[in-house]
Design an enzyme around this catalytic site. Sequence first.
Site, PDB file in Angstrom:
ATOM      1  N   HIS A 108      73.344  34.584 -12.455  1.00  0.00           N
ATOM      2  CA  HIS A 108      74.693  34.805 -12.981  1.00  0.00           C
ATOM      3  C   HIS A 108      74.562  35.863 -14.085  1.00  0.00           C
ATOM      4  O   HIS A 108      73.526  35.950 -14.743  1.00  0.00           O
ATOM      5  CB  HIS A 108      75.167  33.474 -13.569  1.00  0.00           C
ATOM      6  N   ASP A 144      68.325  27.711 -16.434  1.00  0.00           N
ATOM      7  CA  ASP A 144      69.786  27.724 -16.500  1.00  0.00           C
ATOM      8  C   ASP A 144      70.288  26.568 -15.638  1.00  0.00           C
ATOM      9  O   ASP A 144      70.275  26.634 -14.411  1.00  0.00           O
ATOM     10  CB  ASP A 144      70.324  29.070 -15.999  1.00  0.00           C
ATOM     11  N   GLN A 166      74.525  24.938 -12.990  1.00  0.00           N
ATOM     12  CA  GLN A 166      74.940  24.391 -11.694  1.00  0.00           C
ATOM     13  C   GLN A 166      74.099  23.193 -11.267  1.00  0.00           C
ATOM     14  O   GLN A 166      74.255  22.693 -10.148  1.00  0.00           O
ATOM     15  CB  GLN A 166      74.878  25.477 -10.604  1.00  0.00           C
ATOM     16  N   CYS A 216      80.487  36.508 -10.702  1.00  0.00           N
ATOM     17  CA  CYS A 216      79.634  36.915 -11.830  1.00  0.00           C
ATOM     18  C   CYS A 216      78.178  37.048 -11.408  1.00  0.00           C
ATOM     19  O   CYS A 216      77.274  36.730 -12.193  1.00  0.00           O
ATOM     20  CB  CYS A 216      79.759  35.959 -13.011  1.00  0.00           C
TER      21      CYS A 216
END
Lengths: 430, 130
Positions: free
Chosen positions: A144, A221, A224, A387
């Site tokens: 992203h 990250d 999600q 994104c």
Amino acid sequence: MTNDERRATGDGRLGAYEVLRPTLDTSRIRADFPILAEQVNGRSVVFLDSAASSQKPVQVLQAMDDVYRHAYANVHRGVYTFSEAATERYEQARVKIARFIGAPAAENIVFTRNATEALNLLAYSYGRHFLQPGDEILITELEHHANFVPWQVLAQERGLRLKFIPISPEGRLALDKLDELLTPRTRLLSFAHVSNVLGAITDPRPIIQRAHAIGARVIVDGSQSVPHMPVNVVELDCDFLVFSGHKMLGPTGIGVLYGKRDLLDAMPPFLTGGDMISAVGFDGPRWNDVPLKFEAGTPAFVEAIGLGAAVDYLSALDMSAVRAHERELTAYALERMSEVPGAKIIGPTDPDVRGGVVTFTLDRVHPHDLASLLDREGVAIRAGHHCAQPLHIRLGLSATARASFYIYTEPHEVDALIEAIYKARHALKR
Amino acid sequence: MQDLYREHILDHYENPRHHGTLEHADFTHEESNPLCGDRIRIDVKLGSEGDRYRIAEAAFTGDGCIISQAAASMLLEDVMGKSVDEVEQLEPQHVLDLVGAPLTAARVKCALLGLKVLKTGIKLWKLQRS
């Protein structure tokens, strides 16, 4: 098997125990989400964009409302009742979130605005102080923009080399390239646990082990993954984990940076001002302790308390059950999509390694036209590059359509999506 | 459902007017909409009467959603023969009227990409001459 062992699945696969567990009672869950009773264009809304931001249950709304009505005052300041009550609820939310991701202590949890701000904090504070010209940062092609642009900017500013783990033809990370990409100059590795476009679930553990073996630090990250599956930071042994509250039933404006204590202690502050100092004299400031060192100014404490309620809600459902529910829906959606002529799934088609994100293209129909036509049917999907423009460049696509699922999504909504796609086709004479 | 993708919009998308490129164009400009990746390139040939310049010929190529491409086709059909000064003064609403379909805020950008490309092209052409 202990409870912790059962919870600690890094790769999204579920052990035999979890598969036998009943998945979610969606009709009970849906009753907690007032917005799902809304009509769009005269039809019950079919909300399939939770990967962008989830809807909120009344429990979260009430937790925030209750602060404003009964316990509102600035935190960490007053010695009067309201301030102490608000501070206690704020710090209690930190404890809940630490437990939710298996962090050793509440002090490992820094509140930020969102995952984007957490990554920028790391780029400024860690990147600008611990990386030297010529050092390498390794990210991936599927990131992203939030996990892409801060590193591009940092690399340009500090003379660092930014490298990328490529994607494989089946839409997963090409980890066979990892060993040649990791070099003695690699100091930092940052990657998405689950891709917001491809849905691909990457098991972080072997990557983290290999990065640690050469002395690199690792950021996961979890934007999600944390909302959708069990994630345990001790089990993963990641150095940092970032995620956003609004994607996991919480309000906007609150996100989380988890960090190992010694690293957070060593890092200088990102923003400066009130609340993050222990003392300020004319000769200079002394920083407050972690995590307050990173929380300058009045924090979004009502939102943090809302996120605490969201974590309570998810914990009560059990994150393994959440993952099992989304896996089932994803398997069903992939199967239904495969019947649609001209539809092409982007990313892996094995639901065992795919989060609840179904991204696709439709032959001769632009994703934006599709999304507009689906909206007429009350079906909300996302269209665009989500994104992740570099990934779309790699895929040779300017835009894709994406349907994503959460705890309140039901199979009939997948049916509504498929039906709306056929209708859109008909309207466009395709 | 039909109102947005009514017949004349689909027709302009399927059979775009003034589609292609021009040799010896007086100016060429291209832009894309970063949000959705819609892309439009417009070539323009001018005719002059004294120091008054008119759009003599124009052609576009591009890719993207139906709205962006159909609106570009309608726009070029509309500006044929108009003076560059006139085109520079065109209001966004003029293009939305040409499209004639109800567009949500997010889709208005698609419809206006062609106008943006054409106006910027004229502006850059004027700058270059002065």
